[in-house]
Motif scaffolding. Structure first.
Motif, PDB file in Angstrom:
ATOM      1  N   ASP A 151       0.821  -1.206   0.000  1.00  0.00           N
ATOM      2  CA  ASP A 151       0.000   0.000   0.000  1.00  0.00           C
ATOM      3  C   ASP A 151       0.857   1.259   0.000  1.00  0.00           C
ATOM      4  OD1 ASP A 151      -2.348  -1.468  -0.003  1.00  0.00           O
ATOM      5  OD2 ASP A 151      -2.437  -1.579   2.184  1.00  0.00           O
ATOM      6  N   MET A 152       2.009   1.182   0.631  1.00  0.00           N
ATOM      7  CA  MET A 152       2.921   2.318   0.645  1.00  0.00           C
ATOM      8  C   MET A 152       3.488   2.583  -0.752  1.00  0.00           C
ATOM      9  SD  MET A 152       6.141   2.872   3.231  1.00  0.00           S
ATOM     10  CE  MET A 152       5.075   2.439   4.612  1.00  0.00           C
ATOM     11  N   VAL A 153       3.743   1.502  -1.496  1.00  0.00           N
ATOM     12  CA  VAL A 153       4.219   1.649  -2.876  1.00  0.00           C
ATOM     13  C   VAL A 153       3.143   2.301  -3.736  1.00  0.00           C
ATOM     14  CG1 VAL A 153       4.933   0.394  -4.957  1.00  0.00           C
ATOM     15  CG2 VAL A 153       5.832  -0.282  -2.723  1.00  0.00           C
ATOM     16  N   VAL A 154       1.887   1.904  -3.546  1.00  0.00           N
ATOM     17  CA  VAL A 154       0.770   2.493  -4.296  1.00  0.00           C
ATOM     18  C   VAL A 154       0.693   3.997  -4.031  1.00  0.00           C
ATOM     19  CG1 VAL A 154      -1.736   2.562  -4.529  1.00  0.00           C
ATOM     20  CG2 VAL A 154      -0.553   0.362  -4.415  1.00  0.00           C
ATOM     21  N   GLU A 155       0.801   4.384  -2.764  1.00  0.00           N
ATOM     22  CA  GLU A 155       0.732   5.808  -2.410  1.00  0.00           C
ATOM     23  C   GLU A 155       1.898   6.586  -3.009  1.00  0.00           C
ATOM     24  OE1 GLU A 155       0.522   6.079   1.809  1.00  0.00           O
ATOM     25  OE2 GLU A 155      -1.438   5.077   1.955  1.00  0.00           O
ATOM     26  N   ALA A 156       3.081   5.993  -3.027  1.00  0.00           N
ATOM     27  CA  ALA A 156       4.259   6.674  -3.576  1.00  0.00           C
ATOM     28  C   ALA A 156       4.101   6.906  -5.077  1.00  0.00           C
ATOM     29  CB  ALA A 156       5.516   5.854  -3.289  1.00  0.00           C
ATOM     30  N   VAL A 157       3.580   5.906  -5.782  1.00  0.00           N
ATOM     31  CA  VAL A 157       3.366   6.054  -7.224  1.00  0.00           C
ATOM     32  C   VAL A 157       2.309   7.114  -7.500  1.00  0.00           C
ATOM     33  CG1 VAL A 157       2.534   4.878  -9.296  1.00  0.00           C
ATOM     34  CG2 VAL A 157       4.126   3.717  -7.777  1.00  0.00           C
ATOM     35  N   GLU A 158       1.248   7.138  -6.684  1.00  0.00           N
ATOM     36  CA  GLU A 158       0.195   8.134  -6.877  1.00  0.00           C
ATOM     37  C   GLU A 158       0.721   9.549  -6.666  1.00  0.00           C
ATOM     38  OE1 GLU A 158      -2.921   6.879  -4.248  1.00  0.00           O
ATOM     39  OE2 GLU A 158      -3.949   5.755  -5.844  1.00  0.00           O
ATOM     40  N   LYS A 159       1.622   9.712  -5.700  1.00  0.00           N
ATOM     41  CA  LYS A 159       2.217  11.033  -5.482  1.00  0.00           C
ATOM     42  C   LYS A 159       3.043  11.465  -6.691  1.00  0.00           C
ATOM     43  CE  LYS A 159       2.456  10.846  -0.416  1.00  0.00           C
ATOM     44  NZ  LYS A 159       3.348  10.820   0.769  1.00  0.00           N
ATOM     45  N   ARG A 160       3.778  10.529  -7.265  1.00  0.00           N
ATOM     46  CA  ARG A 160       4.593  10.857  -8.446  1.00  0.00           C
ATOM     47  C   ARG A 160       3.705  11.150  -9.652  1.00  0.00           C
ATOM     48  NH1 ARG A 160       8.868  13.013  -8.170  1.00  0.00           N
ATOM     49  NH2 ARG A 160       9.309  12.361 -10.305  1.00  0.00           N
ATOM     50  N   CYS A 161       2.512  10.567  -9.681  1.00  0.00           N
ATOM     51  CA  CYS A 161       1.588  10.795 -10.802  1.00  0.00           C
ATOM     52  C   CYS A 161       0.734  12.037 -10.601  1.00  0.00           C
ATOM     53  CB  CYS A 161       0.668   9.588 -10.988  1.00  0.00           C
ATOM     54  SG  CYS A 161       1.515   8.087 -11.437  1.00  0.00           S
ATOM     55  N   ALA A 162       0.827  12.668  -9.443  1.00  0.00           N
ATOM     56  CA  ALA A 162       0.034  13.860  -9.126  1.00  0.00           C
ATOM     57  C   ALA A 162      -1.457  13.556  -9.263  1.00  0.00           C
ATOM     58  CB  ALA A 162       0.429  15.036 -10.015  1.00  0.00           C
ATOM     59  N   ILE A 163      -1.975  12.750  -8.349  1.00  0.00           N
ATOM     60  CA  ILE A 163      -3.369  12.338  -8.391  1.00  0.00           C
ATOM     61  C   ILE A 163      -4.297  13.526  -8.156  1.00  0.00           C
ATOM     62  CG2 ILE A 163      -3.413  11.745  -5.934  1.00  0.00           C
ATOM     63  CD1 ILE A 163      -5.263   9.404  -6.663  1.00  0.00           C
ATOM     64  N   VAL A 164      -5.396  13.555  -8.901  1.00  0.00           N
ATOM     65  CA  VAL A 164      -6.391  14.624  -8.779  1.00  0.00           C
ATOM     66  C   VAL A 164      -7.728  13.966  -8.490  1.00  0.00           C
ATOM     67  CG1 VAL A 164      -7.535  16.552  -9.924  1.00  0.00           C
ATOM     68  CG2 VAL A 164      -5.124  16.068 -10.405  1.00  0.00           C
ATOM     69  N   GLU A 165      -8.312  14.270  -7.328  1.00  0.00           N
ATOM     70  CA  GLU A 165      -9.587  13.677  -6.946  1.00  0.00           C
ATOM     71  C   GLU A 165     -10.726  14.302  -7.754  1.00  0.00           C
ATOM     72  OE1 GLU A 165     -10.021  11.182  -5.098  1.00  0.00           O
ATOM     73  OE2 GLU A 165      -8.046  10.982  -4.140  1.00  0.00           O
ATOM     74  N   ASN A 166     -11.722  13.482  -8.098  1.00  0.00           N
ATOM     75  CA  ASN A 166     -12.879  13.943  -8.850  1.00  0.00           C
ATOM     76  C   ASN A 166     -13.973  14.370  -7.880  1.00  0.00           C
ATOM     77  OD1 ASN A 166     -15.080  14.293 -10.571  1.00  0.00           O
ATOM     78  ND2 ASN A 166     -14.366  12.693 -11.970  1.00  0.00           N
ATOM     79  N   ASP A 167     -14.359  15.651  -7.922  1.00  0.00           N
ATOM     80  CA  ASP A 167     -15.371  16.175  -6.995  1.00  0.00           C
ATOM     81  C   ASP A 167     -16.766  15.633  -7.282  1.00  0.00           C
ATOM     82  OD1 ASP A 167     -13.386  17.674  -5.820  1.00  0.00           O
ATOM     83  OD2 ASP A 167     -13.760  19.443  -7.070  1.00  0.00           O
ATOM     84  N   ASN A 168     -16.986  15.127  -8.486  1.00  0.00           N
ATOM     85  CA  ASN A 168     -18.310  14.645  -8.871  1.00  0.00           C
ATOM     86  C   ASN A 168     -18.551  13.195  -8.465  1.00  0.00           C
ATOM     87  OD1 ASN A 168     -18.858  17.125 -10.082  1.00  0.00           O
ATOM     88  ND2 ASN A 168     -17.905  16.470 -12.008  1.00  0.00           N
ATOM     89  N   GLY A 169     -17.596  12.616  -7.779  1.00  0.00           N
ATOM     90  CA  GLY A 169     -17.777  11.248  -7.327  1.00  0.00           C
ATOM     91  C   GLY A 169     -17.287  10.202  -8.301  1.00  0.00           C
ATOM     92  N   GLY A 170     -16.726  10.612  -9.450  1.00  0.00           N
ATOM     93  CA  GLY A 170     -16.210   9.662 -10.423  1.00  0.00           C
ATOM     94  C   GLY A 170     -14.826   9.177 -10.035  1.00  0.00           C
ATOM     95  N   SER A 171     -14.195   8.429 -10.925  1.00  0.00           N
ATOM     96  CA  SER A 171     -12.860   7.927 -10.654  1.00  0.00           C
ATOM     97  C   SER A 171     -11.858   9.071 -10.643  1.00  0.00           C
ATOM     98  CB  SER A 171     -12.460   6.893 -11.712  1.00  0.00           C
ATOM     99  OG  SER A 171     -12.462   7.480 -12.996  1.00  0.00           O
TER     100      SER A 171
END
Length: 530
Positions: free
Chosen positions: A93-113
């Motif tokens: 799970d820590m690896v997943v979070e690290a990759v997401e940080k490098r990808c600059a994750i953007v949350e969808n306010d409309n509830g989508g992916s």
């Protein structure tokens, strides 16, 4: 710099990796991380064996893993210093979070992916971590480390079960959205024609100069670039593949006219026979080691021969096996840079669209205009260097013109419920008579205007005054004036009129047809009796 690299141990790095990759890599924090990680260095060794001369790809992949390792160190300072310390099921799970940080994750306010700013990094990281985990497992097996082997196996199980859901799915969704929003622009015919004419004229001029008494190296280098650019544009070939054209392939190319099969030769038409005499073909190594053909046009045959014959005169190293060789090393010219230099001096509408990928998409897209059979599509895909599935999915774009003019006929037939009437017909064979398009006002107006234009060109006597609105009438066996109109029967006509909004539309209007003598006789007898 290279000598310093070779003198250092860099435990796990091969001499080839040190010489080709590490010696030219940027010295920064990422370099310090990867150069001291045994697992990342071994990963670089294996990728380099697959990529061969594409050393920049090896460097990018190693630096990508190092960037994730830096994020892991920040998240868990006491978790370890090497990437092997984080390839454990408890750290997944820590690896997943690290990759997401490098990808600059953007949350969808409309509830989508959620969306990623760098979705390709997420997808590539998934492949890279599977690869590096297998390396850890292999090393553990060799060293007899059962604990490390179990860690690698359980990490792979977690990765295969959850990586797609947690990372890859959102990344693929982001890429699909961007693909839909992206405007696809292909090279224009006029631009490609200008490039073709320019390279051909330059090759002819430079060939004459080099055959003079005092040839210059500047002309030799320019001839190399022009010939390389011409072959890339003509064959729609990847620049790196074309730039690595070996001298041996030109000198030892088969004489096809001497070994051709008589049955095939007899079945060629006049054009095909002439092309077989004037053009030549050689085989080179394409993507993934696949042999692909390069068709050499007549103007390039002479220039290639001249480039090879004068290698020694311009101090090209004898050990350099490439036609488009550099004089300072055993490498070759950059095909992409050569094509860019050619485009710089030309007045083009959209020079940015003339690159390898766009031209290959152009070839695959415009070929839809032709009625190519399955075998012919396979020939084209083989020449472009991929299989038919890749050709259809990634290269053959659905050009808007094709979709509008071809596919809309099928959609309209389905909408009108007339598909059963089109049995056995191709899209090209479907005409306006097969589909009731006049139920749509805009189509009705367009078709009527085309008919008017056709009548105006074909029949000068049918021209109407610009003061009167044009009238389209259905043909009738009898021609009658307005004064002769009766009350029996009617025929449809299209009348052009102006609406209150200023839009010109065609509307249907009934035209009365007079009674015939036979039709009048029964009613006349009734009136006489009364």
């Amino acid at each position: 710099m290279e000598s310093d690299i070779l003198m250092k141990r860099y435990n796990g790095a091969s001499d080839k990796l040190k010489r080709m990759v590490l010696s030219s890599m940027k010295r920064d924090e990422l370099f310090d991380v990867l150069s001291n990680d045994i697992l990342i260095l071994e990963y670089g060794n294996q990728v380099l064996r697959n990529q061969q001369t594409r050393k920049h790809i090896v460097s990018q992949k190693m630096r990508a893993l190092a960037s994730v390792l830096l994020e892991l160190r920040k998240s868990d300072p006491n978790g370890g210093q090497n990437i092997s310390d984080f390839i454990k099921p408890s750290k997944f799970d820590m690896v997943v979070e690290a990759v997401e940080k490098r990808c600059a994750i953007v949350e969808n306010d409309n509830g989508g992916s959620c969306q990623y700013k760098f979705p390709s990094f997420a997808i590539k990281s998934g492949h890279d971590f599977v690869w590096i985990t297998r390396i850890k497992r292999s090393q553990a097996i060799r060293q007899g480390d059962a604990e490390a082997e179990e860690e690698a196996n359980r990490y792979l199980q977690l990765h295969q079960a959850e990586w797609h859901v947690k990372v890859a799915s959102a990344a693929a969704s982001t890429l699909n959205v961007r693909k839909c929003e992206k405007v696809v622009s292909l090279p224009s015919v006029s631009d490609l024609k200008k490039v073709s004419e320019h390279t051909r004229s330059q090759i002819k001029s430079l060939t004459s100069k080099l055959m003079s008494a005092k040839p210059e190296f500047r002309d030799y280098r320019l001839l190399q670039k022009m010939t390389l650019a011409r072959l890339i544009v003509f064959n729609k070939r990847r620049p790196a593949e074309m730039a690595k054209l070996p001298v041996a392939s030109i000198l030892n190319r088969p004489q096809w006219e001497k070994c051709e099969i008589n049955e095939l030769a007899h079945n060629l038409n006049a054009l095909e026979k002439e092309l077989s005499k004037r053009y030549q073909v050689v085989k080179i190594v394409g993507k993934r080691g696949r042999p692909v053909a390069v068709i050499i046009p007549p103007e390039c045959s002479e220039s290639l021969k001249l480039i090879i014959d004068q290698r020694e005169s311009f101090c090209i190293p004898a050990g350099n096996p490439y036609v488009f060789a550099r004089s300072t090393s055993a490498s070759f010219l950059d095909g992409g840079e050569c094509l860019s230099e050619v485009l710089t001096g030309l007045d083009l509408k959209a020079p940015e669209t003339i690159n390898s990928t766009k031209m290959r998409q152009y070839a695959a897209t415009v070929s839809q205009v032709l009625s190519l059979g399955s075998q012919e599509v396979e020939w084209l895909a083989s020449h472009l260097g991929h299989d038919v599935a890749i050709h259809k999915q990634y290269y053959r774009l659905q050009e808007s013109t094709v979709e509008l003019c071809k596919v809309s006929k099928l959609l309209l037939a389905m909408d009108r419920g007339k598909v059963s009437n089109l049995r056995g017909k191709t899209l090209d064979e479907i005409s306006v008579d097969d589909i009731p398009v006049f139920e749509d006002e805009q189509i009705e107006e367009s078709v009527a205007m085309h008919q008017l234009e056709g009548d105006n060109h074909s029949d000068e006597q049918g021209k109407q005054s610009h003061h009167d609105p044009p009238v389209l009438e259905n043909t009738s066996s009898d021609n009658h004036s307005d004064d002769e109109r009766g009350t029996q029967g009617s025929e449809d006509q299209l009348v052009l009129e102006n609406t209150s909004s200023g839009k010109r539309l065609f509307r249907k209007q009934k035209k009365k047809v007079p009674w015939t003598t036979e039709e009048k006789r029964p009613s006349s007898s009734i009136f006489k009796r009364t």
